[in-house]
Design a protein around this motif. Structure first.
Motif, short mmCIF file in Angstrom:
data_model
loop_
_atom_site.label_atom_id
_atom_site.label_comp_id
_atom_site.label_asym_id
_atom_site.label_seq_id
_atom_site.Cartn_x
_atom_site.Cartn_y
_atom_site.Cartn_z
N LYS A 13 -1.15 -13.51 -8.11
CA LYS A 13 -1.82 -14.51 -7.29
C LYS A 13 -1.93 -15.81 -8.07
CE LYS A 13 -6.26 -12.63 -8.62
NZ LYS A 13 -7.51 -12.05 -8.20
N PHE A 15 -3.15 -20.36 -7.59
CA PHE A 15 -3.68 -21.43 -6.75
C PHE A 15 -3.23 -22.79 -7.27
CE2 PHE A 15 -6.93 -20.33 -9.85
CZ PHE A 15 -7.43 -21.54 -10.31
N TYR A 17 -4.51 -26.72 -7.31
CA TYR A 17 -5.84 -27.31 -7.28
C TYR A 17 -5.79 -28.75 -7.75
CZ TYR A 17 -5.94 -26.34 -12.31
OH TYR A 17 -5.66 -26.30 -13.65
N MET A 27 -8.62 -26.74 -3.52
CA MET A 27 -7.89 -25.55 -3.98
C MET A 27 -7.15 -24.92 -2.81
SD MET A 27 -9.29 -22.15 -5.93
CE MET A 27 -10.47 -21.77 -4.66
N THR A 29 -5.08 -21.30 -2.27
CA THR A 29 -4.76 -20.03 -2.91
C THR A 29 -3.54 -19.38 -2.26
OG1 THR A 29 -6.28 -18.80 -1.47
CG2 THR A 29 -7.16 -19.63 -3.56
N THR A 43 -6.98 -22.74 2.12
CA THR A 43 -7.05 -24.11 1.59
C THR A 43 -8.48 -24.60 1.75
OG1 THR A 43 -4.77 -24.52 2.29
CG2 THR A 43 -6.12 -26.45 1.76
#
Length: 94
Positions: A13, A15, A17, A27, A29, A43
């Motif tokens: 995973k 993100f 940012y 951010m 993800t 988002t």
């Protein structure tokens, strides 16, 4: 004000940012779905920064990342999906 989009990946995973003056202001993800796809699932932009284009900047960075790494994006997040619906040039990574 520096609003450069940054990327952090942790296992399957990650993100995108935006930090402003040391504070995370936005951010987006995602999770990897195999080796060749990411799923954008959320988002978030701090309310005081809404309307400044932070969300679209993060989607744009995700598209660049996908192109550089030859992967596809599945935009489950309603905001990300709306950007893909509006920006025809991004559809090559879908």
């Amino acid at each position: 004000m520096n609003t450069e989009v940054q990327l952090k990946i942790d296992g399957n995973k990650g993100f995108f940012y935006i930090d402003v003056d040391g504070k995370q202001e936005a951010m987006m993800t995602f999770v990897f779905a195999g080796e060749k796809q990411i799923i954008i699932d959320h988002t978030e932009v701090n309310p005081e920064n809404e309307g400044k284009g932070f969300g679209k900047k993060m989607v744009t960075k995700a598209v660049a990342y996908a192109r550089e790494n030859n992967i596809k994006i599945i935009p489950l997040c309603p905001f990300a999906k709306s950007v893909f619906d509006k920006v025809l040039d991004f559809r090559d990574v879908l």
